[in-house]
Design a protein around this motif. Structure first.
Motif, PDB file in Angstrom:
ATOM      1  N   GLN A   1      22.318 -19.125  27.308  1.00  0.00           N
ATOM      2  CA  GLN A   1      21.459 -18.772  26.196  1.00  0.00           C
ATOM      3  C   GLN A   1      21.046 -17.305  26.254  1.00  0.00           C
ATOM      4  OE1 GLN A   1      17.803 -21.001  26.003  1.00  0.00           O
ATOM      5  NE2 GLN A   1      17.539 -20.650  23.817  1.00  0.00           N
ATOM      6  N   LEU A   2      20.857 -16.786  27.450  1.00  0.00           N
ATOM      7  CA  LEU A   2      20.440 -15.395  27.616  1.00  0.00           C
ATOM      8  C   LEU A   2      21.617 -14.432  27.610  1.00  0.00           C
ATOM      9  CD1 LEU A   2      17.796 -15.902  30.443  1.00  0.00           C
ATOM     10  CD2 LEU A   2      17.320 -15.317  28.064  1.00  0.00           C
ATOM     11  N   LEU A   3      22.817 -14.928  27.936  1.00  0.00           N
ATOM     12  CA  LEU A   3      23.967 -14.050  28.069  1.00  0.00           C
ATOM     13  C   LEU A   3      24.371 -13.424  26.732  1.00  0.00           C
ATOM     14  CD1 LEU A   3      26.137 -12.953  29.979  1.00  0.00           C
ATOM     15  CD2 LEU A   3      27.549 -14.929  29.411  1.00  0.00           C
ATOM     16  N   VAL A   4      24.245 -14.180  25.644  1.00  0.00           N
ATOM     17  CA  VAL A   4      24.681 -13.679  24.342  1.00  0.00           C
ATOM     18  C   VAL A   4      23.866 -12.470  23.894  1.00  0.00           C
ATOM     19  CG1 VAL A   4      24.946 -14.260  21.899  1.00  0.00           C
ATOM     20  CG2 VAL A   4      25.598 -15.924  23.655  1.00  0.00           C
ATOM     21  N   PRO A   5      22.523 -12.533  23.847  1.00  0.00           N
ATOM     22  CA  PRO A   5      21.778 -11.326  23.448  1.00  0.00           C
ATOM     23  C   PRO A   5      21.908 -10.188  24.439  1.00  0.00           C
ATOM     24  CG  PRO A   5      20.279 -13.060  24.179  1.00  0.00           C
ATOM     25  CD  PRO A   5      21.627 -13.681  24.054  1.00  0.00           C
TER      26      PRO A   5
ATOM     27  N   ARG B   1      15.364 -13.197  12.985  1.00  0.00           N
ATOM     28  CA  ARG B   1      14.061 -13.070  12.334  1.00  0.00           C
ATOM     29  C   ARG B   1      13.696 -14.348  11.584  1.00  0.00           C
ATOM     30  NH1 ARG B   1      11.153  -8.316  12.316  1.00  0.00           N
ATOM     31  NH2 ARG B   1      11.898  -7.078  14.073  1.00  0.00           N
ATOM     32  N   CYS B   2      14.685 -15.007  10.993  1.00  0.00           N
ATOM     33  CA  CYS B   2      14.410 -16.274  10.310  1.00  0.00           C
ATOM     34  C   CYS B   2      13.983 -17.357  11.300  1.00  0.00           C
ATOM     35  CB  CYS B   2      15.648 -16.740   9.542  1.00  0.00           C
ATOM     36  SG  CYS B   2      16.019 -15.762   8.069  1.00  0.00           S
ATOM     37  N   CYS B   3      14.480 -17.280  12.515  1.00  0.00           N
ATOM     38  CA  CYS B   3      14.135 -18.265  13.548  1.00  0.00           C
ATOM     39  C   CYS B   3      12.878 -17.883  14.320  1.00  0.00           C
ATOM     40  CB  CYS B   3      15.300 -18.422  14.525  1.00  0.00           C
ATOM     41  SG  CYS B   3      16.811 -19.090  13.780  1.00  0.00           S
ATOM     42  N   SER B   4      12.220 -16.815  13.915  1.00  0.00           N
ATOM     43  CA  SER B   4      11.017 -16.389  14.621  1.00  0.00           C
ATOM     44  C   SER B   4       9.930 -17.457  14.529  1.00  0.00           C
ATOM     45  CB  SER B   4      10.500 -15.075  14.029  1.00  0.00           C
ATOM     46  OG  SER B   4       9.267 -14.721  14.606  1.00  0.00           O
ATOM     47  N   PRO B   5       9.314 -17.812  15.650  1.00  0.00           N
ATOM     48  CA  PRO B   5       8.272 -18.844  15.623  1.00  0.00           C
ATOM     49  C   PRO B   5       6.934 -18.335  15.111  1.00  0.00           C
ATOM     50  CG  PRO B   5       8.531 -18.015  17.840  1.00  0.00           C
ATOM     51  CD  PRO B   5       9.572 -17.326  17.013  1.00  0.00           C
ATOM     52  N   VAL B   6       6.808 -17.018  14.928  1.00  0.00           N
ATOM     53  CA  VAL B   6       5.547 -16.432  14.462  1.00  0.00           C
ATOM     54  C   VAL B   6       5.826 -15.542  13.267  1.00  0.00           C
ATOM     55  CG1 VAL B   6       4.466 -16.514  16.726  1.00  0.00           C
ATOM     56  CG2 VAL B   6       5.787 -14.498  16.081  1.00  0.00           C
TER      57      VAL B   6
ATOM     58  N   LEU C   1      11.356 -16.215  33.593  1.00  0.00           N
ATOM     59  CA  LEU C   1      11.674 -15.820  32.228  1.00  0.00           C
ATOM     60  C   LEU C   1      10.762 -16.542  31.239  1.00  0.00           C
ATOM     61  CD1 LEU C   1      15.571 -15.762  32.322  1.00  0.00           C
ATOM     62  CD2 LEU C   1      14.058 -13.805  32.043  1.00  0.00           C
ATOM     63  N   TYR C   2      10.308 -15.807  30.250  1.00  0.00           N
ATOM     64  CA  TYR C   2       9.352 -16.354  29.286  1.00  0.00           C
ATOM     65  C   TYR C   2      10.022 -17.357  28.346  1.00  0.00           C
ATOM     66  CZ  TYR C   2       6.147 -16.625  25.356  1.00  0.00           C
ATOM     67  OH  TYR C   2       5.315 -17.087  24.366  1.00  0.00           O
ATOM     68  N   THR C   3       9.338 -18.463  28.082  1.00  0.00           N
ATOM     69  CA  THR C   3       9.786 -19.432  27.080  1.00  0.00           C
ATOM     70  C   THR C   3       8.614 -19.724  26.152  1.00  0.00           C
ATOM     71  OG1 THR C   3       9.219 -21.269  28.560  1.00  0.00           O
ATOM     72  CG2 THR C   3      11.521 -20.506  28.555  1.00  0.00           C
ATOM     73  N   PHE C   4       8.896 -19.808  24.864  1.00  0.00           N
ATOM     74  CA  PHE C   4       7.849 -19.998  23.864  1.00  0.00           C
ATOM     75  C   PHE C   4       7.538 -21.474  23.693  1.00  0.00           C
ATOM     76  CE2 PHE C   4       6.550 -20.863  19.488  1.00  0.00           C
ATOM     77  CZ  PHE C   4       5.439 -20.049  19.387  1.00  0.00           C
TER      78      PHE C   4
ATOM     79  N   LEU D   1      13.640 -17.924  22.757  1.00  0.00           N
ATOM     80  CA  LEU D   1      14.219 -17.367  21.550  1.00  0.00           C
ATOM     81  C   LEU D   1      14.589 -15.902  21.738  1.00  0.00           C
ATOM     82  CD1 LEU D   1      11.719 -18.930  19.007  1.00  0.00           C
ATOM     83  CD2 LEU D   1      14.054 -19.648  19.422  1.00  0.00           C
ATOM     84  N   THR D   2      15.695 -15.502  21.112  1.00  0.00           N
ATOM     85  CA  THR D   2      16.171 -14.128  21.216  1.00  0.00           C
ATOM     86  C   THR D   2      15.173 -13.143  20.631  1.00  0.00           C
ATOM     87  OG1 THR D   2      18.432 -14.935  21.015  1.00  0.00           O
ATOM     88  CG2 THR D   2      18.078 -12.589  20.653  1.00  0.00           C
TER      89      THR D   2
END
Length: 312
Positions: free
Chosen positions: A100-104, A200-205, A266-269, A300-301
């Protein structure tokens, strides 16, 4: 003075964009120096290997450097091979988090290598040298040129008159290289725009809360640096004084290894318990001793700046 303050404020607010722009400009300048000073096509059977090496090898090196300077790379890898860390994490969770982290991480590390390849293709020197030694080029050019041979194609990068003569009935290698370069640039911009819109569409805030979050992360990092220097200075003074004065050390609290490990995760929301960083979560969960600290959310990225600000 007011103008300087506005300029600094602009740089701070757009530091990500400016950093990518600076990296791209430096890469483009380096490519120009390599192509004009270092690169000399051999114009023989080694054209393919030589041209491809200058086109791809520096890009690969820049990709590795991109990983090396990434804050999240070292935050992810530091301590992961220790026996204690291996027992705490399940293989499935570790592999899933890594993927999950490798892509960004790869996307950010690819800015410099893709810039190198795009600029090199627009310059066409590397591609022209490499393509002149390809069997595919021989079959394509010699179909429409009767007086065409492999040896003539080898000499094309070194003899512009010969190159114009052979390419009179076919798209030149230089034109091919530039078309591929512009296509690559257009593809990169399109993918970047789409990926930015999706994240940005997937932003939780919301937008303003995300802006506040970035300000908080920056200020927390600055204060952490200041407090860490002060704490380290006091500890160093105590130890050196005790050494030279031959006295017993006074009690001095320092975070334990477990405490450091907790704030380095690592931070997780988690939408249920919203924290702006691992330090924020640590402080509000009884120094990480509460069961809420162990709860993980979605990584999340769009929130990658939380780890990057703390590790930069």
């Amino acid at each position: 003075m007011n103008r300087l303050h506005k300029a600094l404020d602009f740089c701070i607010r757009h530091q990500t964009t400016l950093s990518y722009s600076i990296v791209s400009l430096l890469t483009a300048g380096s490519e120009h120096i390599f192509s004009s000073v270092v690169f000399k096509c051999p114009c023989n059977s080694d054209n393919m290997l030589y041209g491809s090496s200058f086109l791809l090898a520096p890009a690969f090196v820049l990709l590795l450097l991109g990983y090396m300077v990434s804050a999240r790379t070292w935050r992810l890898f530091t301590g992961t091979c220790s026996p204690e860390e291996h027992l705490q994490r399940s293989p499935r969770g570790t592999c899933a988090s890594f993927c999950q982290l490798l892509v960004p991480m790869t996307a950010k590390a690819s800015v410099a290598p893709l810039t190198w390849i795009a600029v090199a293709l627009l310059g066409a020197d590397f591609y022209e040298c490499a393509a002149s030694g390809s069997n595919l080029t021989v079959s394509s050019f010699c179909k429409v040129n009767e007086n065409c041979s492999q040896e003539m194609l080898f000499r094309m990068p070194c003899d512009k008159e010969l190159s114009a003569k052979i390419s009179s009935k076919w798209v030149s290698l230089q034109a091919q290289s530039q078309m591929i370069g512009w296509f690559l640039i257009a593809s990169i911009m399109t993918v970047s725009l789409i990926s930015t819109c999706v994240t940005r569409c997937c932003s939780p805030v919301s937008y303003l809360q995300l802006k506040f979050w970035k300000i908080y992360s920056k200020k927390e990092h600055e204060l952490f640096e200041i407090k860490a220097k002060e704490h380290a200075t006091k500890l160093a003074e105590r130890n050196t004084n005790c050494f030279f004065e031959a006295t017993d050390p006074a009690p001095f609290h320092t975070p334990s290894n477990e405490d450091w490990q907790k704030i380095s995760i690592l931070y997780t929301f988690n939408s249920q318990e919203q924290y702006y960083s691992m330090i924020h979560k640590y402080v509000n969960t009884n120094r990480g001793n509460s069961t809420k600290f162990e709860e993980e959310g979605q990584d999340l990225t769009v929130l990658a700046f939380v780890d990057e600000a703390q590790t930069s």
